[in-house]
Design a protein around this motif. Structure first.
Motif, PDB file in Angstrom:
ATOM      1  N   LYS A  19       0.832  -1.204   0.000  1.00 23.17           N
ATOM      2  CA  LYS A  19       0.000   0.000   0.000  1.00 23.17           C
ATOM      3  C   LYS A  19       0.866   1.253   0.000  1.00 23.17           C
ATOM      4  CE  LYS A  19      -3.977  -2.092   2.331  1.00 23.17           C
ATOM      5  NZ  LYS A  19      -4.769  -2.150   3.587  1.00 23.17           N
ATOM      6  N   LYS A  20       1.968   1.220   0.728  1.00 28.67           N
ATOM      7  CA  LYS A  20       2.886   2.362   0.732  1.00 28.67           C
ATOM      8  C   LYS A  20       3.530   2.541  -0.640  1.00 28.67           C
ATOM      9  CE  LYS A  20       3.964   1.425   5.583  1.00 28.67           C
ATOM     10  NZ  LYS A  20       5.018   0.979   6.532  1.00 28.67           N
ATOM     11  N   ASP A  21       3.902   1.416  -1.269  1.00 31.74           N
ATOM     12  CA  ASP A  21       4.471   1.512  -2.611  1.00 31.74           C
ATOM     13  C   ASP A  21       3.453   2.034  -3.606  1.00 31.74           C
ATOM     14  OD1 ASP A  21       6.884   0.587  -1.725  1.00 31.74           O
ATOM     15  OD2 ASP A  21       6.509  -1.501  -2.235  1.00 31.74           O
ATOM     16  N   LEU A  22       2.195   1.627  -3.444  1.00 25.19           N
ATOM     17  CA  LEU A  22       1.146   2.112  -4.341  1.00 25.19           C
ATOM     18  C   LEU A  22       0.920   3.604  -4.162  1.00 25.19           C
ATOM     19  CD1 LEU A  22      -1.101   1.450  -6.390  1.00 25.19           C
ATOM     20  CD2 LEU A  22      -2.609   0.960  -4.440  1.00 25.19           C
ATOM     21  N   GLU A  23       0.934   4.076  -2.915  1.00 26.68           N
ATOM     22  CA  GLU A  23       0.737   5.501  -2.656  1.00 26.68           C
ATOM     23  C   GLU A  23       1.881   6.341  -3.207  1.00 26.68           C
ATOM     24  OE1 GLU A  23       0.320   5.711   1.529  1.00 26.68           O
ATOM     25  OE2 GLU A  23      -1.722   4.872   1.563  1.00 26.68           O
ATOM     26  N   HIS A  24       3.092   5.783  -3.209  1.00 25.41           N
ATOM     27  CA  HIS A  24       4.251   6.523  -3.722  1.00 25.41           C
ATOM     28  C   HIS A  24       4.443   6.330  -5.226  1.00 25.41           C
ATOM     29  CE1 HIS A  24       5.224   6.563   0.589  1.00 25.41           C
ATOM     30  NE2 HIS A  24       5.932   7.650   0.320  1.00 25.41           N
ATOM     31  N   GLY A  25       3.561   5.570  -5.849  1.00 22.58           N
ATOM     32  CA  GLY A  25       3.641   5.394  -7.292  1.00 22.58           C
ATOM     33  C   GLY A  25       4.690   4.412  -7.751  1.00 22.58           C
ATOM     34  N   ARG A  26       5.187   3.568  -6.867  1.00 25.02           N
ATOM     35  CA  ARG A  26       6.210   2.595  -7.266  1.00 25.02           C
ATOM     36  C   ARG A  26       5.607   1.403  -7.995  1.00 25.02           C
ATOM     37  NH1 ARG A  26       7.563   3.522  -1.687  1.00 25.02           N
ATOM     38  NH2 ARG A  26       9.179   5.129  -1.522  1.00 25.02           N
ATOM     39  N   ILE A  27       4.343   1.107  -7.718  1.00 18.91           N
ATOM     40  CA  ILE A  27       3.644   0.040  -8.425  1.00 18.91           C
ATOM     41  C   ILE A  27       2.295   0.575  -8.887  1.00 18.91           C
ATOM     42  CG2 ILE A  27       4.768  -1.827  -7.130  1.00 18.91           C
ATOM     43  CD1 ILE A  27       2.257  -2.068  -5.440  1.00 18.91           C
ATOM     44  N   ALA A  30      -3.038  -2.228 -10.848  1.00 19.01           N
ATOM     45  CA  ALA A  30      -3.198  -3.588 -11.354  1.00 19.01           C
ATOM     46  C   ALA A  30      -2.192  -4.531 -10.710  1.00 19.01           C
ATOM     47  CB  ALA A  30      -3.034  -3.592 -12.874  1.00 19.01           C
ATOM     48  N   GLU A  31      -0.961  -4.073 -10.534  1.00 17.64           N
ATOM     49  CA  GLU A  31       0.056  -4.897  -9.879  1.00 17.64           C
ATOM     50  C   GLU A  31      -0.311  -5.145  -8.418  1.00 17.64           C
ATOM     51  OE1 GLU A  31       4.029  -3.516 -12.413  1.00 17.64           O
ATOM     52  OE2 GLU A  31       3.412  -2.426 -10.607  1.00 17.64           O
ATOM     53  N   PHE A  32      -0.811  -4.091  -7.763  1.00 18.40           N
ATOM     54  CA  PHE A  32      -1.221  -4.246  -6.362  1.00 18.40           C
ATOM     55  C   PHE A  32      -2.358  -5.264  -6.231  1.00 18.40           C
ATOM     56  CE2 PHE A  32      -4.094  -2.976  -2.909  1.00 18.40           C
ATOM     57  CZ  PHE A  32      -3.239  -3.061  -1.831  1.00 18.40           C
TER      58      PHE A  32
END
Length: 389
Positions: A19-27, A30-32
């Protein structure tokens, strides 16, 4: 030993980091979704508002249920004994086990309430059991019972509140044990408490990074905080002086007063120094909080300036220091920065990038098998030919 599904706990930690990676735009989303579908979590864990509501509702239900049972058993006289509270506490614990193992509640408010209620009822029953009408509660055996009970609950449910109570009851058991020794015990109890808290902090800090204790990470953080506060309180001049007066029944100077003053003033700065050196947020923030306690202790005995002047100067000094440090650390120096931390490195050991890459390529379409190079079927305009190709 832990009551919750360990696989789901691991998947929950993974999802929290994703979720942190998703919020920072790293993933991408769809990947999440793909990874969370591959690593599901079957717990019932509502949001904070629902959790608070379920906690209150569960407390009300248990209160009415215990009241009804007590009313039904009032004629037999058993409700006046300590065994009745222990019986109700065991019922609440059984309900807790059912909700966790059958309904898969995890920090839902229901399991929090049942854990809290069962702990209070069991401790209350044992407190009545070890109490005496003439001398009151015997705190030494009670602290031991609370220690063993909260240790079991902490290991079983990895709850931070029970971990804090367990750590406090451990230090209480040591304190009341030294009190039973007599004058010698009262003299050396600050130093014994210092050794005990330092040893407990070392154990919790050492084991917090071990993979086998990953489900108890938050509990070990709470233990570290309690140990650091106890270590400071054991040598705080005001606390030592007050306890000495209470236990001796008279006011007199304490032994090793110079040592306790040095401990009171300089230990918070030692915390801050080690926190900066080791980049340990717990040490750093605890030291900053205890700096105020050191100033308050000094002001209790020595009034150098009026209170309003002292507060004004202290506030100006803190603001100036904060501004200077923030401006200095805008450019990272010695591994320390004022900028927001990048939390992606907290789960490096889980190899999150490997999960993301694996899940991304697992859904890449497979190219069709080659059947040789084929041309033909097209033409182009010119010389009276058609214009398609």
């Amino acid at each position: 030993m832990i009551a919750y599904n360990k696989t789901w706990l691991a998947n929950r930690r993974l999802q929290d980091e994703l979720k942190k990676d998703l919020e920072h735009g790293r993933i991408t989303k769809a990947e999440f979704d793909s990874i969370t579908e591959k690593y599901p979590v079957g717990f019932y864990s509502p949001n904070l508002l629902v959790r608070v509501g379920l906690f209150i509702l569960t407390c009300v239900i248990i209160l009415f249920a215990d009241g009804l049972l007590s009313l039904m058993a009032s004629g037999s006289g058993i409700i006046e004994s300590f065994g009745w509270l222990i019986f109700l506490g065991l019922l609440s614990y059984l309900a807790l086990e059912l909700m966790v193992n059958n309904k898969f509640h995890y920090r839902s408010g229901v399991d929090d309430a049942l854990l809290f209620i069962s702990l209070c009822l069991l401790v209350g029953g044992f407190a009545i059991m070890v109490s005496d009408i003439n001398i009151g509660v015997n705190y030494l055996p009670l602290s031991l019972v609370v220690l063993l009970l909260t240790l079991f609950l902490s290991l079983r449910f990895a709850d931070m509140l029970t971990a804090a109570v367990c750590c406090i009851s451990f230090f209480a058991f040591i304190f009341y044990g030294c009190e039973k020794i007599g004058a010698v015990g009262l003299t050396v109890v600050p130093f014994i408490m210092m050794l005990a808290s330092a040893g407990m902090y070392w154990l919790s800090n050492t084991n917090s990074s071990r993979p086998k204790f990953i489900n108890y990470e938050n509990c070990l953080i709470i233990v570290q905080i309690v140990c650091l506060l106890t270590l400071y309180a054991a040598g705080n001049y005001y606390i030592v002086q007050t306890l000495s007066d209470e236990l001796n029944g008279q006011h007199k100077p304490i032994a090793f007063s110079a040592f306790f003053w040095v401990w009171t003033i300089f230990l918070p700065f030692v915390y801050i120094w080690f926190g900066l050196k080791k980049k340990d947020v717990i040490l750093l923030r605890t030291g900053l909080v205890l700096t105020a306690a050191a100033v308050a202790t000094f002001r209790t005995y020595y009034h150098v300036l009026p209170t309003d002047v002292m507060l004004t100067l202290a506030g100006a000094l803190l603001l100036g220091t904060a501004y200077t440090v923030m401006k200095y650390l805008k450019t990272p120096k010695h591994g320390i920065t004022y900028a927001d931390p990048d939390e992606a490195n907290l789960m490096d050991n889980l190899k999150i990038e490997s999960f993301i890459v694996a899940e991304t390529f697992s859904h890449t379409p497979t190219p069709p098998a080659a059947e040789g190079v084929k041309f033909g079927g097209g033409d182009f305009g010119g010389g009276g030919s058609s214009g398609g190709f």
